[in-house]
Write an enzyme that holds these catalytic residues in place. Structure first.
Site, mmCIF file in Angstrom:
data_model
loop_
_atom_site.group_PDB
_atom_site.id
_atom_site.type_symbol
_atom_site.label_atom_id
_atom_site.label_comp_id
_atom_site.label_asym_id
_atom_site.label_seq_id
_atom_site.Cartn_x
_atom_site.Cartn_y
_atom_site.Cartn_z
ATOM 1 N N GLN A 130 0.854 -1.205 0.000
ATOM 2 C CA GLN A 130 0.000 0.000 0.000
ATOM 3 C C GLN A 130 0.887 1.251 0.000
ATOM 4 O O GLN A 130 0.579 2.250 0.661
ATOM 5 C CB GLN A 130 -0.925 -0.004 1.218
ATOM 6 C CG GLN A 130 -2.120 -0.913 1.098
ATOM 7 C CD GLN A 130 -3.204 -0.338 0.167
ATOM 8 O OE1 GLN A 130 -3.028 0.696 -0.476
ATOM 9 N NE2 GLN A 130 -4.322 -1.035 0.084
ATOM 10 N N SER A 131 1.965 1.213 -0.772
ATOM 11 C CA SER A 131 2.991 2.251 -0.703
ATOM 12 C C SER A 131 2.518 3.630 -1.198
ATOM 13 O O SER A 131 2.016 3.770 -2.307
ATOM 14 C CB SER A 131 4.180 1.792 -1.565
ATOM 15 O OG SER A 131 5.033 2.873 -1.843
#
Ligand code: PLP
Length: 349
Positions: A130-131
């Site tokens: 979920q960068s």
């Protein structure tokens, strides 16, 4: 009073000889310091000159212009009252340009320029599943009409969900392709993806995780000058607290502040690594950032010292990105009291 109006002897400088030694460094410094009347004035004048030098060094390195103005520094009135002690302020880097805001926009100004200068047509980078960094790299690529390939590292086994919302949803929306690898699998996939893209006639450019190289960290040296300018107008802060992950935010802020002569303590909240390892990484990167600016003088070690690097690791919790009750409480507090959304992995922790 202009320099030509100044009378000999006016504005006597009362300062220890060691400080006056700095004053002789350039004529520009001498001009400013000739008006100083107290030790405080002298220190301010030296700092102001140093800040201008850092600004010039930063401006000499080419960058994209995503950030049009300094982000606001806002007093957290409700939270300060609720917590009943320290006055708290927040620098609103969540409002930075590119899709969804966040810290990586500042680093990408320098990194994407380097990609364009290298003749690249595709940005390749990596991050957690979920960068924020991956979202913003894909966003910069879309803006620049470049391709984008993201290597998503499943740092927590089983955490990747192709149907997940949040940043995961935006990757495809912004036109990026993705590959998912297990923890530790990035270098191998990086080599494979770069070779595959080259074989297909593309010109890929690798951006390190989090954009945390000395070039990317320059973005946070710029942010440091925004803090210095604010402090000059409204008074200094007792401490600056920030997230310390891949490290460019922390290292760039330290490099920019100290090169500008600002000694405000900077406290990094580690999101993953143990404090000693994180501190060693930040020290090296901060010094590399000072060297990149050409401001090391006697050596970058003289600008950023070991004691400048403060890292706390007690907020990591059970592991990178794993939720804690305290993180959830912090997110709720900021939302309800200040109408600010924190993110669960970084600012929330
Ligand atoms: C919102 C946010 N804050 C802080 C950080 C930490 O920055 P750095 O990776 O430069 O340590 C990140 C990193 O992704 C982030 O997304």
């Amino acid at each position: 009073m202009s320099a030509s109006q100044q009378q000999p002897g006016a504005g006597a400088v009362r300062a220890p000889a060691s400080k006056v030694g700095l004053y002789a460094e350039t004529s520009h410094a001498a001009l400013r310091l000739s008006f100083a009347t107290t030790d405080d004035d002298l220190a301010r004048a030296i700092a102001s000159h140093a800040g201008e030098r850092v600004q010039r060094a930063l401006d000499a390195i080419p960058r994209r212009r995503y950030v049009k103005q300094a982000t606001p520094i806002e007093r957290l009135d409700n939270l300060s009252a609720l917590l009943g002690g320290a006055e708290m302020f927040v620098k609103r880097d969540d409002l930075l340009p590119l899709a969804g805001g966040g810290s990586k926009t500042r680093k990408l100004e320098y990194l994407v320029q380097a990609a364009i200068d290298a003749g690249a047509d595709t940005l390749v980078t990596c991050g957690a599943v979920q960068s924020n960094h991956c979202r913003l790299t894909a966003s910069a690529a879309a803006r620049e009409r470049l391709g984008c390939h993201l290597i998503l590292e499943e740092r927590v086994a089983g955490s990747y969900d192709p149907a997940a919302g949040g940043n995961n949803y935006t990757f495809g929306l912004l036109g990026a392709t993705t590959a998912v690898v297990p923890a530790g699998g990035v270098p191998e996939e990086e080599a494979r993806a770069m070779a595959t893209l080259r074989a297909a006639g593309k010109r890929p450019f690798w951006i390190a995780g989090g954009g945390s190289t000395e070039l990317g960290s320059l973005g946070y040296a710029r942010a440091a000058l925004e803090v210095v300018a604010h402090a000059r107008e409204h008074g200094p802060f007792d401490a600056i607290v920030l997230c310390s992950g891949s490290g460019g935010t922390h290292a760039g802020m330290l490099a920019g502040l100290r090169a500008a002569g600002d000694r405000t303590p900077v406290v990094g909240i580690s999101t993953r690594a143990a404090a000693p390892a994180q501190a060693a990484k930040i020290l090296a990167l901060a010094r590399d950032t000072v060297s990149k600016l050409g401001l090391g003088g006697a050596g970058a070690g003289a600008v950023v010292g070991e004691r400048d690097v403060v890292v706390l690791d007690e907020f990591v919790g059970p592991g990178y990105s794993l939720p804690t009750a305290e993180m959830a409480e912090a997110i709720e507090l900021f939302a309800r009291e200040e109408s600010i959304f924190l993110d669960p992995v970084y600012t929330g922790s």
